[in-house]
Write a protein that holds these residues in place. Sequence first.
Motif, PDB file in Angstrom:
ATOM      1  N   ARG A 197     -35.928  28.825 -13.228  1.00  0.00           N
ATOM      2  CA  ARG A 197     -35.566  30.240 -13.031  1.00  0.00           C
ATOM      3  C   ARG A 197     -36.814  31.062 -12.705  1.00  0.00           C
TER       4      ARG A 197
ATOM      5  N   SER B 286     -32.705  37.491 -10.894  1.00  0.00           N
ATOM      6  CA  SER B 286     -33.392  36.198 -10.882  1.00  0.00           C
ATOM      7  C   SER B 286     -32.819  35.254  -9.832  1.00  0.00           C
ATOM      8  N   VAL B 287     -33.562  34.169  -9.616  1.00  0.00           N
ATOM      9  CA  VAL B 287     -33.142  33.085  -8.735  1.00  0.00           C
ATOM     10  C   VAL B 287     -33.308  31.795  -9.512  1.00  0.00           C
ATOM     11  N   GLU B 288     -32.344  30.887  -9.397  1.00  0.00           N
ATOM     12  CA  GLU B 288     -32.494  29.566  -9.993  1.00  0.00           C
ATOM     13  C   GLU B 288     -32.442  28.519  -8.885  1.00  0.00           C
TER      14      GLU B 288
END
Lengths: 215, 102
Positions: free
Chosen positions: B71, B88-90
């Motif tokens: 993450r 966020s980005v995962e």
Amino acid sequence: MSPHDGPHDHGAHDHPHPNQPDLEDAPLAYYPAMADAVAELLIEKGVFTADDLRSTIDYMASRTPALGARLAARAWADPAFRARLLADSKAAAAELDIDTGPAPVLVMENTDAVHNVVVCTLCSCYPVFLLGKSPDWYKSRNYRSRVIRSPRAVLAEFGTVIDPAREVRVHDSTADMRYMILPRQPEGTEGWPEDKLAALITRDALIGVCEVTAG
Amino acid sequence: MSAAAHATSAPFAPGDRVRVRTAFPPGHVRTPHYCRGHEGVVERLCGHFPNPEELAYGRVPTAPCALYRVRFPQRALWPDYAGPAADSVEIELFDHWLEAVE
């Protein structure tokens, strides 16, 4: 409009009408030619039969977002099933005789704190077994390059405005996992039968570009 | 290391801080450019999967590699990110692309 585009009598005239092009009227491109050649070789060598190829394509074409919707509706109706779906989607889906396919599918739950959305920035990975064929926009460079870095703006273009108090979490499907979103259950639908709940849940909600509304 | 040992080794645990290697090897690589050199937190171990960088060229069987989900805060990836700090980005990333952050 040419004089012959509109309705007219087909009685006694002998000029040609324009045809809608057939598939074969466009030149055969390199990769489709390669795919045809490989398929013919595999059949010729007995790796699989023409009927295997046809029935596999037929099976994939039978997959639709209704399968994902059934899982999500059951998860809304049954908290224990929701926990199993989030922990191990393959086993949970098997309870409903739904095949999640060869790639592991992770189900990401939307909550009051988090809104999830899926993209594959590198290509177009998609949970075909649960959602069927992906929409063209999912495969477009526009969606793939923009939703990863401006997710709220892209969601707004889909008509989905996420409260700034909620986290937007983008899942980049870069390798071996596939993703399905478990949407939030709309208020006022508690206690509805599962098939009525499932009818509310669309492909776009399972990708995460919209939320589910009741009505 | 034997293939069997490799198949179960997982040097990182959920919560560990990691940095994506800044590297630009040729070939089929499934580590997006936008996360290279950035720090994130391991969200989970997904399991062990064939290395796509080998698999893409028919080098099979490959030793399975640990695959993680990491993450990243959006603001860490994109300095001009205008949204809330929590966004966020995962990303799925293989073990050999990750370095421990002290």
